[in-house]
Write an enzyme that holds these catalytic residues in place. Structure first.
Site, PDB file in Angstrom:
ATOM      1  N   TYR A  56       0.736  -0.768   0.113  1.00  0.00           N
ATOM      2  CA  TYR A  56      -0.012   0.072   0.192  1.00  0.00           C
ATOM      3  C   TYR A  56       0.466   1.218  -0.178  1.00  0.00           C
ATOM      4  CZ  TYR A  56      -4.909  -0.748  -0.083  1.00  0.00           C
ATOM      5  OH  TYR A  56      -5.968  -0.244  -0.146  1.00  0.00           O
ATOM      6  N   GLU A  58      -0.649   4.504  -0.527  1.00  0.00           N
ATOM      7  CA  GLU A  58      -1.189   5.960  -1.130  1.00  0.00           C
ATOM      8  C   GLU A  58      -0.524   7.184  -0.556  1.00  0.00           C
ATOM      9  OE1 GLU A  58      -5.245   5.458   1.923  1.00  0.00           O
ATOM     10  OE2 GLU A  58      -5.307   3.755   0.636  1.00  0.00           O
ATOM     11  N   ASP A 201      -5.868  13.871 -25.603  1.00  0.00           N
ATOM     12  CA  ASP A 201      -6.470  12.357 -25.183  1.00  0.00           C
ATOM     13  C   ASP A 201      -5.415  11.539 -25.662  1.00  0.00           C
ATOM     14  OD1 ASP A 201      -5.863   9.274 -24.753  1.00  0.00           O
ATOM     15  OD2 ASP A 201      -8.546   9.715 -23.916  1.00  0.00           O
ATOM     16  N   THR A 227      -3.113   6.469 -22.164  1.00  0.00           N
ATOM     17  CA  THR A 227      -2.611   4.529 -21.923  1.00  0.00           C
ATOM     18  C   THR A 227      -1.324   4.290 -21.875  1.00  0.00           C
ATOM     19  OG1 THR A 227      -3.515   4.024 -23.696  1.00  0.00           O
ATOM     20  CG2 THR A 227      -5.233   4.370 -22.256  1.00  0.00           C
ATOM     21  N   LYS A 230      -1.197   0.709 -25.071  1.00  0.00           N
ATOM     22  CA  LYS A 230      -1.379   0.717 -26.957  1.00  0.00           C
ATOM     23  C   LYS A 230      -0.874   1.299 -27.589  1.00  0.00           C
ATOM     24  CE  LYS A 230      -5.978   2.640 -25.951  1.00  0.00           C
ATOM     25  NZ  LYS A 230      -6.052   3.126 -25.152  1.00  0.00           N
ATOM     26  N   ARG A 236      -1.412  -2.601 -18.627  1.00  0.00           N
ATOM     27  CA  ARG A 236      -2.752  -1.857 -18.696  1.00  0.00           C
ATOM     28  C   ARG A 236      -1.836  -0.779 -17.359  1.00  0.00           C
ATOM     29  NH1 ARG A 236      -6.563  -2.749 -21.308  1.00  0.00           N
ATOM     30  NH2 ARG A 236      -5.487  -4.318 -23.004  1.00  0.00           N
TER      31      ARG A 236
END
Ligand code: DSN
Length: 419
Positions: A56, A58, A201, A227, A230, A236
């Site tokens: 974790y 954060e 984008d 992203t 691609k 991903r």
């Protein structure tokens, strides 16, 4: 980059192990033409499966809400540093779990619910998260859509007149199935006219942008989202970049705690590995082949008698208009899959069919170029596609489809992946 010798460890859960094995074989044995997909290297896969998934973290590097973050900080810092180098930008956030989360965070950073957002309509080639009605972007913001002209090119006059009429807070430049170059500078001029923020984008084009084969919006957009999986050929995930320090602060707060909780540190480590790969000279050669292959294939399909939306492509993708064959995108997607070729149904501009059917298919060259295919093979794939679609429902069709299936499989075996 190493795409061979991928052996995942057998897991005792037989059902899941079988599904993973079947998916590996599907990827190895199908011609993959989905424009938003690619094959990551063995190193990226290893990083994705690493122990950082247990952590974790954060917050951000050096200011986390948990102890024990020393090493994940290293991975995140490397990812940020490499991404900034790739895109020549000052600030980057590598935590978005996906492109959708990156776009939502960008909207959250720059606008309030009820503000107006001007984006490309989904049916014209835009993306769901740019204001489509079933998404938060369409429900929480007043969304206005622009489209393409009769030749399939972005209608900048329409963008300008809609911007002047509605005074949007954000203009989104970017697309999911637009094959041509986007004039980001023109978008910025329109944004400045009405005092809007420009969000670019670049999810689809990222790998072409970092290699100089597609225009970069980095010097003119207030925020750039992408992203990573691609054309950039990473795991991903999503990223957000900007050159504006005050916007960077807003973006960081928007990603965490605004939209997301704990970052997926294994995924960030894998992003760092992929960005390292994209910085290497051979990635430039790869991207050049992606572009050459896409152009060659779309030209060949045109010669065979199919319409290509906008008449061609300047990128890794293009949309084939199937109306000359009187066949829907849904049928084409299913039939091609059975013939060993995977692609997706896609609306064409001004489509009269619903999104569940569509009049087109979208094709991309990024994944098969990773397997080493060049123009010669892409021309042959175009022949195979035409053979299936032009013979659909005619006599002898099943035998023709079986022939294509065999040839597709042979081609895949000639260019193995993860073998
Ligand atoms: N769904 C992706 C695509 O296929 O283009 C975009 O997020």
């Amino acid at each position: 980059m190493n795409f061979s010798g991928y052996f995942f460890e057998e897991i005792s859960d037989k059902e899941v192990f079988q599904a993973i094995t079947d998916e590996l074989h599907r990827q190895q044995n199908q011609i993959e033409l989905i424009a938003s997909e690619n094959f990551v290297s063995k190193e990226v896969l290893s990083a994705l499966g690493c122990v950082m998934t247990n952590k974790y973290a954060e917050g951000y590097s050096g200011r986390r809400y948990y102890g024990g973050c020393k090493y994940v900080d290293v991975a995140e810092n490397i990812a940020i540093e490499r991404l900034c180098k790739l895109f020549n930008c000052k600030f980057a956030n590598v935590q978005p779990h996906s492109g959708a989360q990156a776009n939502l965070s960008a909207f959250y950073a720059l606008a309030k619910p009820g503000d107006r957002v001007l984006g490309m309509e989904l049916a014209m080639g835009g993306h769901l998260t740019h204001g489509a009605s079933p998404t938060i972007s369409g429900k929480w913001f007043e969304s206005i859509g622009y489209g393409v002209d009769k030749n399939g090119f972005i209608d900048y006059d329409q963008v300008k007149s809609l911007a002047l009429k509605f005074g949007p807070k954000i203009i989104v430049a970017g697309a999911s199935s637009y094959s041509r170059r986007i004039d980001f500078q023109k978008f910025r001029k329109i944004a400045d006219l009405v005092g809007a923020y420009l969000v670019a984008d670049i999810a689809h084009y990222a790998g072409l942008i970092v290699t100089g084969l597609y225009p970069s919006p980095m010097d003119c957009a207030h925020i750039v989202t992408s992203t990573t999986h691609k054309t950039l050929r990473g795991p991903r995930g999503g990223v957000i970049m900007t050159n504006d320090e005050s916007i960077a602060k807003k973006v960081n707060s928007a990603v965490f705690p605004g939209v997301q909780g704990g970052p997926q540190m294994h995924s960030i480590a894998a992003k760092a590995v992929a960005f390292g790969e994209a910085l290497r000279p051979d990635f430039k050669m790869y991207a050049q082949h992606v572009l050459n292959n896409s152009i060659a294939m779309s030209n060949h399909l045109k010669k065979l008698g199919l319409n290509i939306v906008s008449g061609g492509t300047d990128s890794h993708l293009f949309v084939v208009d199937l109306t000359p064959l009187s066949i829907t995108g849904k049928i084409a997607e299913t039939e091609l899959e059975e013939a060993g070729i995977t692609c997706n149904k896609n609306a064409i501009p001004f489509d009269t069919l619903p999104p569940s059917k569509t009049s087109g298919i979208r094709i991309g060259s990024a994944a098969m170029t990773t397997r080493g295919l060049k123009e010669k093979e892409f021309l042959r794939i175009a022949d195979l596609i035409f053979k299936v679609l032009s013979n659909y429902a005619k006599s002898g069709y099943d035998a023709i489809k079986a022939e294509v299936r065999e040839e597709s499989l042979n081609l895949c075996k000639k260019f193995p992946i993860y073998g």
